[in-house]
Design a protein around this motif. Structure first.
Motif, short mmCIF file in Angstrom:
data_model
loop_
_atom_site.label_atom_id
_atom_site.label_comp_id
_atom_site.label_asym_id
_atom_site.label_seq_id
_atom_site.Cartn_x
_atom_site.Cartn_y
_atom_site.Cartn_z
N LEU A 177 0.83 -1.21 0.00
CA LEU A 177 0.00 0.00 0.00
C LEU A 177 0.86 1.26 0.00
N ALA A 178 1.91 1.25 0.83
CA ALA A 178 2.77 2.43 0.93
C ALA A 178 3.41 2.75 -0.41
N ALA A 179 3.78 1.73 -1.17
CA ALA A 179 4.39 1.94 -2.48
C ALA A 179 3.41 2.60 -3.45
N ALA A 180 2.11 2.45 -3.18
CA ALA A 180 1.08 3.06 -4.02
C ALA A 180 0.56 4.36 -3.42
N GLY A 181 1.20 4.84 -2.36
CA GLY A 181 0.77 6.09 -1.74
C GLY A 181 -0.43 5.94 -0.83
N LEU A 182 -0.64 4.74 -0.29
CA LEU A 182 -1.79 4.44 0.55
C LEU A 182 -1.33 3.89 1.89
N SER A 183 -2.28 3.64 2.78
CA SER A 183 -1.97 3.07 4.08
C SER A 183 -3.07 2.10 4.50
N TYR A 184 -2.87 1.44 5.62
CA TYR A 184 -3.90 0.54 6.15
C TYR A 184 -5.23 1.26 6.33
N ALA A 185 -5.18 2.55 6.66
CA ALA A 185 -6.41 3.31 6.92
C ALA A 185 -7.27 3.45 5.68
N ASP A 186 -6.70 3.23 4.49
CA ASP A 186 -7.44 3.41 3.25
C ASP A 186 -8.11 2.12 2.76
N VAL A 187 -7.89 1.01 3.45
CA VAL A 187 -8.44 -0.28 3.02
C VAL A 187 -9.94 -0.33 3.34
N TYR A 188 -10.73 -0.76 2.36
CA TYR A 188 -12.17 -0.87 2.61
C TYR A 188 -12.71 -2.28 2.40
N THR A 189 -11.98 -3.15 1.74
CA THR A 189 -12.42 -4.53 1.55
C THR A 189 -11.21 -5.45 1.63
N MET A 190 -11.40 -6.64 2.23
CA MET A 190 -10.32 -7.60 2.38
C MET A 190 -10.85 -9.00 2.11
N ARG A 191 -10.02 -9.79 1.43
CA ARG A 191 -10.33 -11.20 1.19
C ARG A 191 -9.18 -12.03 1.75
N VAL A 192 -9.52 -13.04 2.54
CA VAL A 192 -8.51 -13.82 3.28
C VAL A 192 -8.69 -15.29 2.98
N PHE A 193 -7.59 -15.96 2.68
CA PHE A 193 -7.60 -17.39 2.41
C PHE A 193 -6.66 -18.07 3.40
N LEU A 194 -7.19 -19.03 4.12
CA LEU A 194 -6.42 -19.71 5.17
C LEU A 194 -6.31 -21.20 4.86
N GLN A 195 -5.15 -21.76 5.13
CA GLN A 195 -4.91 -23.19 5.00
C GLN A 195 -4.67 -23.79 6.37
N ASN A 196 -5.05 -25.02 6.57
CA ASN A 196 -4.83 -25.69 7.85
C ASN A 196 -3.34 -25.82 8.13
N PRO A 197 -2.89 -25.50 9.34
CA PRO A 197 -1.51 -25.82 9.69
C PRO A 197 -1.29 -27.34 9.67
N ALA A 198 -0.07 -27.75 9.52
CA ALA A 198 0.24 -29.18 9.49
C ALA A 198 -0.29 -29.86 10.74
#
Length: 218
Positions: free
Chosen positions: A120-141
């Motif tokens: 985000l910082a490289a694009a001139g943005l920050s965490y405060a500018d995030v409005y949507t998130m998609r998360v994918f999780l895998q089971n630990p071993a």
């Protein structure tokens, strides 16, 4: 891996701004669309520190940024390549040693979210500018389910960690330690989904995240 693109001047999604169908008798009670260049989260009523928005409305002519799917970086060179432990961020956990109660998913989540912040910082943005998130999780071993609790602790270190009534930060636990000041104090509460999948694209990854962010109105 997923797409990465910069989109400007698009009127995007409006979600969850009320239930039921609009009727002739009640259409005037519906919330108005967001003004151009603004992002308006729909938050659960009566909660001082909700984790996520139930939806987000984005005004017309709001330039937005979409990351690719980003996972943790292999920063723990003391662990075997491609292992889950290789993706522990040694800047946060020196030597790759995890404090009491910190799970490998939690550690990888922190790593991935740090990479999100750099992106985000490289694009001139920050965490405060995030409005949507998609998360994918895998089971630990050895686990039969994904570690959603560990992921949520990592998430709260960077998002949704202020009291909406007072504006003060809400302490966040790291593993089983006493709650403390979050790594990044941030009132942003993006809309979000998190789901368990069978395999992520990189061996050893347990977490992959992609976000959408809106450039602040200038």
């Amino acid at each position: 891996m997923k797409r990465r693109s910069l989109i400007a001047g698009v009127a995007v999604v409006a979600l969850s701004f009320g239930g039921g169908a609009t009727t002739a008798a009640g259409w005037w009670n519906k919330p108005k669309p967001p003004a151009p260049g603004t992002v308006v989260p729909a938050l659960p009523a009566g909660q001082a520190n909700p984790m996520i928005a139930s939806g987000v409305g984005i005004g017309a002519n709001t330039p937005v940024y979409k990351t690719s799917g980003i996972g943790p970086s292999a920063l723990n060179t003391g662990a075997p390549a491609g292992s889950e432990a290789a993706y522990i961020d040694t800047a946060v956990f020196p030597g790759g040693a995890l404090p009491a109660g910190v799970t490998i998913t939690e550690a990888q989540g922190i790593n991935a979210l740090r990479r999100i912040g750099e992106n985000l910082a490289a694009a001139g943005l920050s965490y405060a500018d995030v409005y949507t998130m998609r998360v994918f999780l895998q089971n630990p071993a050895g686990a039969t389910v994904a570690d959603f609790a560990g992921w949520n602790r990592a998430y709260r270190q960077y998002f949704a960690n202020t009291d909406l009534t007072t504006g003060a930060y809400v302490p966040v636990p790291l593993g089983t330690a006493a709650p403390a000041k979050p790594f990044v104090v941030n009132k942003a509460r993006p809309s979000r989904f998190a789901l368990e999948i069978e395999n992520l694209p990189v061996g050893g990854w347990l977490v992959e995240v992609e976000v959408d962010a809106a450039y602040p109105k200038r």
